[in-house]
Design an enzyme around this catalytic site. Structure first.
Site, PDB file in Angstrom:
ATOM      1  N   HIS A  19       6.585 -52.594   2.632  1.00  0.00           N
ATOM      2  CA  HIS A  19       7.806 -51.791   2.513  1.00  0.00           C
ATOM      3  C   HIS A  19       8.137 -51.523   1.043  1.00  0.00           C
ATOM      4  O   HIS A  19       8.484 -50.397   0.660  1.00  0.00           O
ATOM      5  CB  HIS A  19       8.998 -52.520   3.147  1.00  0.00           C
ATOM      6  CG  HIS A  19       8.880 -52.743   4.619  1.00  0.00           C
ATOM      7  ND1 HIS A  19       8.730 -53.998   5.172  1.00  0.00           N
ATOM      8  CD2 HIS A  19       8.896 -51.879   5.658  1.00  0.00           C
ATOM      9  CE1 HIS A  19       8.663 -53.891   6.489  1.00  0.00           C
ATOM     10  NE2 HIS A  19       8.764 -52.617   6.809  1.00  0.00           N
TER      11      HIS A  19
ATOM     12  N   MET B  48      -0.115 -56.049   6.478  1.00  0.00           N
ATOM     13  CA  MET B  48       1.220 -56.610   6.319  1.00  0.00           C
ATOM     14  C   MET B  48       2.123 -56.095   7.430  1.00  0.00           C
ATOM     15  O   MET B  48       2.112 -54.902   7.746  1.00  0.00           O
ATOM     16  CB  MET B  48       1.787 -56.238   4.951  1.00  0.00           C
ATOM     17  CG  MET B  48       1.084 -56.915   3.809  1.00  0.00           C
ATOM     18  SD  MET B  48       1.862 -56.543   2.211  1.00  0.00           S
ATOM     19  CE  MET B  48       0.811 -57.507   1.119  1.00  0.00           C
ATOM     20  N   SER B  49       2.884 -57.009   8.012  1.00  0.00           N
ATOM     21  CA  SER B  49       3.768 -56.658   9.122  1.00  0.00           C
ATOM     22  C   SER B  49       4.929 -57.628   9.172  1.00  0.00           C
ATOM     23  O   SER B  49       4.773 -58.820   8.855  1.00  0.00           O
ATOM     24  CB  SER B  49       2.993 -56.714  10.453  1.00  0.00           C
ATOM     25  OG  SER B  49       3.872 -56.631  11.551  1.00  0.00           O
TER      26      SER B  49
ATOM     27  N   GLY C 110      14.031 -53.642   8.544  1.00  0.00           N
ATOM     28  CA  GLY C 110      14.267 -54.900   7.859  1.00  0.00           C
ATOM     29  C   GLY C 110      13.073 -55.826   7.925  1.00  0.00           C
ATOM     30  O   GLY C 110      11.945 -55.403   8.179  1.00  0.00           O
TER      31      GLY C 110
END
Length: 286
Positions: free
Chosen positions: A35, A184-185, A29
């Protein structure tokens, strides 16, 4: 987009999928464009793409880190609808681990799971492998899509697939980055303004390392890797807010240390705490 919260409901759906290739993107999530890019890569003609959202408690060696992990389920579902994901698997801990979370039939990944992240997060890969195998057996995909930001994780999942003899293809996708280069994280949202500005130094140090090694490779200069790593770490040391756990150049297939530059494929990896947030990143050096 359909949402499934139980294994039984998903298996019923699985029985209805005819003539389509099933692709799977596992997540915890707090979704971001990285993602979503995996979903977009998986979306092909005549494919069915399912994303799982499950914050797995068994892969956190730090209880505080688990408690602080961002939960943004409603936002995640909205984002997945935008990229036309077909289904979301959204199980509870009880659904994933009906017999409890204790490790069973644990795989010995050897050195690959003991070094780097394995050294600083003991037990992490055992928990990660446990949940990934469970998800793969539930979802039953033909292809599994994973990003390379968690480089070591992707390698270990590949080993998991081999050791369990699963008929699943692992598709490793390049790391998505912000405009300034920061990987991105999901953890980036926890960075305050100052820490976010400093965090980009991690990718800058990695790209510096890649440029230096690629230049030396072209020149056939078999210099010591340690010299370049030391220079990169010195760049990071100029920022007192960056607490380095490791900055390493390793063999991209075995994760073993390489003392000299050669024709072998390498990977530079970093883990650091900035403003109380632990970040990891890497770049492959062909």
């Amino acid at each position: 987009m359909k949402i499934f919260k139980t294994v039984a409901d998903w298996k019923n759906e699985l029985a209805t999928i005819k003539g389509k290739t099933l692709y799977f993107v596992p997540t915890m999530g707090a979704l971001h464009q990285g993602h979503l890019s995996l979903v977009e890569k998986a979306k092909r003609k005549n494919t069915y793409v399912v994303v799982s959202i499950f914050v797995n408690p068994t892969q956190f060696n730090n209880a505080e880190d688990f408690a602080k992990y961002p939960i943004t389920t409603e936002k995640d579902i909205a984002l997945l609808e935008q990229v036309k994901c077909d289904a979301v698997f959204l199980p509870s801990v009880k659904e994933m681990y009906p017999n409890g979370t204790a490790l069973q039939d644990e795989i010995d990944f050897g050195f690959m799971a003991q070094t780097l992240e394995g050294e600083f997060r003991p037990g992490h890969f055992a928990g990660m492998a446990q949940v990934v195998e469970r998800l793969l057996r539930i979802i039953e995909p033909q292809k599994l899509f994973m990003g390379l930001k968690d480089f070591q994780q992707a390698i270990i999942v590949g080993e998991l697939i081999k050791k369990r003899k699963l008929k699943i293809e692992l598709v490793k996708c390049p790391t998505k980055r912000e405009a300034d280069g920061l990987a991105m994280s999901s953890r980036n949202v926890r960075l305050d303004k100052k820490s976010r500005a400093i965090a980009v130094q991690l990718s800058k140090a990695l790209f510096y390392t890649r440029r230096k090694i690629q230049r030396l490779k072209r020149e056939k200069n078999l210099a010591a890797v340690k010299t370049i790593v030391t220079a990169a770490k010195e760049k990071l040391a100029a920022y007192k807010e960056i607490e380095i756990e490791y900055f390493e150049v390793r063999n991209a297939e075995t994760l073993r240390a390489e003392t000299k530059i050669s024709d072998k494929s390498l990977v530079a990896l970093v883990a650091a705490n900035i403003g109380g947030v632990r970040l990891i990143d890497n770049v492959v050096i062909a």
